[in-house]
Design an enzyme around this catalytic site. Sequence first.
Site, PDB file in Angstrom:
ATOM      1  N   SER A 110       0.836  -1.195   0.000  1.00 52.62           N
ATOM      2  CA  SER A 110       0.000   0.000   0.000  1.00 52.62           C
ATOM      3  C   SER A 110       0.872   1.246   0.000  1.00 52.62           C
ATOM      4  CB  SER A 110      -0.947  -0.031   1.202  1.00 52.62           C
ATOM      5  OG  SER A 110      -1.911   0.996   1.098  1.00 52.62           O
ATOM      6  N   ASN A 111       0.327   2.384   0.396  1.00 50.93           N
ATOM      7  CA  ASN A 111       1.107   3.626   0.441  1.00 50.93           C
ATOM      8  C   ASN A 111       0.656   4.495   1.620  1.00 50.93           C
ATOM      9  OD1 ASN A 111      -1.092   5.468  -0.429  1.00 50.93           O
ATOM     10  ND2 ASN A 111      -0.990   4.235  -2.283  1.00 50.93           N
ATOM     11  N   ARG A 112       1.260   5.661   1.743  1.00 51.63           N
ATOM     12  CA  ARG A 112       1.079   6.473   2.949  1.00 51.63           C
ATOM     13  C   ARG A 112      -0.127   7.398   2.936  1.00 51.63           C
ATOM     14  NH1 ARG A 112       5.304   6.512   6.363  1.00 51.63           N
ATOM     15  NH2 ARG A 112       7.305   5.812   5.570  1.00 51.63           N
ATOM     16  N   ALA A 155      -4.789   7.849  -3.664  1.00 51.03           N
ATOM     17  CA  ALA A 155      -3.441   7.452  -4.058  1.00 51.03           C
ATOM     18  C   ALA A 155      -3.519   5.970  -4.443  1.00 51.03           C
ATOM     19  CB  ALA A 155      -2.464   7.672  -2.914  1.00 51.03           C
TER      20      ALA A 155
END
Length: 403
Positions: free
Chosen positions: A211-213, A278
């Site tokens: 995943s991402n932030r 995102a």
Amino acid sequence: MMERVRGRFIVLALTGSIAVYKMIELARRLVQAGATVQVVMSKGATEFVTPLTFQALTYRPVEVEMFAMQDERAAGHVAMGRQADVVVVAPATAHVLARLAHGFSDDLIATTVLATSAPVVVAPAMETHMWLNDATQANVRALRARGVRIVEPDTGPLASGEVGPGRLAAIERIASAIDDALAVSQTLAGRRVVVTAGPTIEAIDPVRFVSNRSSGKMGYAIAAAARDAGAEVTLITGPTALAAPAGVRTFPVESADDMKEAVLAQLPRADAVIMAAAIADYRPIERVTKKLKKKELGREMTVRMTENPDVLKAIVAARRPGTVVVGFKAETGDATAEASRMLRDKNLDLVVANDVADPRSGFGSDEDRVAFVSADGIEQLPLLAKSEVARRLVDKLAERLGQ
Ligand code: CTP
């Protein structure tokens, strides 16, 4: 300066600060400008100015906070919050900021603020050290992140004899914040807006993912701002720690594939799609259905990834003429140059360029420094609360849809 207050129902909540006397002038001006003003006073406020003063100015009985609320009265004040076109808390003490930040509902003022879906304007006034204290500042940030409009106190001599920030803002500033709050009210009335938010998560196995932030804060703020502007809002969100905004249809999704499907399903009805999510650019090629075991993997693990579908591309290809599509570009380098390229390459109406190299801006923060990039050019904004960035984006959108 107060042309929008005519005919509007304004709840003016006063709490216990010496600056209550300044609200006499504000109440008078609002009434003169044609507003219906319902004053609510905390017990503390009545120690400084009598309710009778406000009653005489507003031609309405003043609600006074005397006792803990019983259920029946609470219901009455839910109604007051629902009826309001704007709720103003001024002066707001450190104590009331804390109560509002934590969503208390055991007195008139807190219940009214909690129950309203109208814009809320809060003008703090207190002694400098209390204003600058981390606890107060954290409460202010929390309120701002939820879209509350904070009218920052002025700097100057205070009742305590000190000089510093903490003086209630000049009433002209409070009046113009009220006017602004009323201005956004209906610019997107009748419009259908789809907003995506948060990260996507791409499963490796049933317990692991890539995943991402992204925190989702920007997308949620946009959804709330579009709702406040009268739009019918659909929020399609990856996993976040945020509560679904009230009055918004919210669809939780996980992967980029899910998100694409959910957005395309909404697209035929949408007047605008705002892609603040995102979306993970890659996903594991294989989705293993059983948890991977260390003893089978050995000392290294390789996850082969493949490109995810480009959701923006799919939207632009499928949209009906007139549907406004907004992309986001997060960069640690030259965000506006990248955004301009993206605008052209993907045939978008607007790209929001965000500089995530600055730790005050971007992932997880409550503020952003963004630029709006469109065929009209580049509009660089200063560092602003995400709620304020969201409002300005909604203004842009309303402008485009009006053309
Ligand atoms: N986006 C999309 N589909 C993807 C990935 C991103 O629609 N598979 C959207 C995002 O919602 C966002 C924008 O595209 O609006 C971001 O574009 P992208 O080119 O992916 O930006 P970055 O991730 O910042 O670019 P890169 O990783 O190429 O530096």
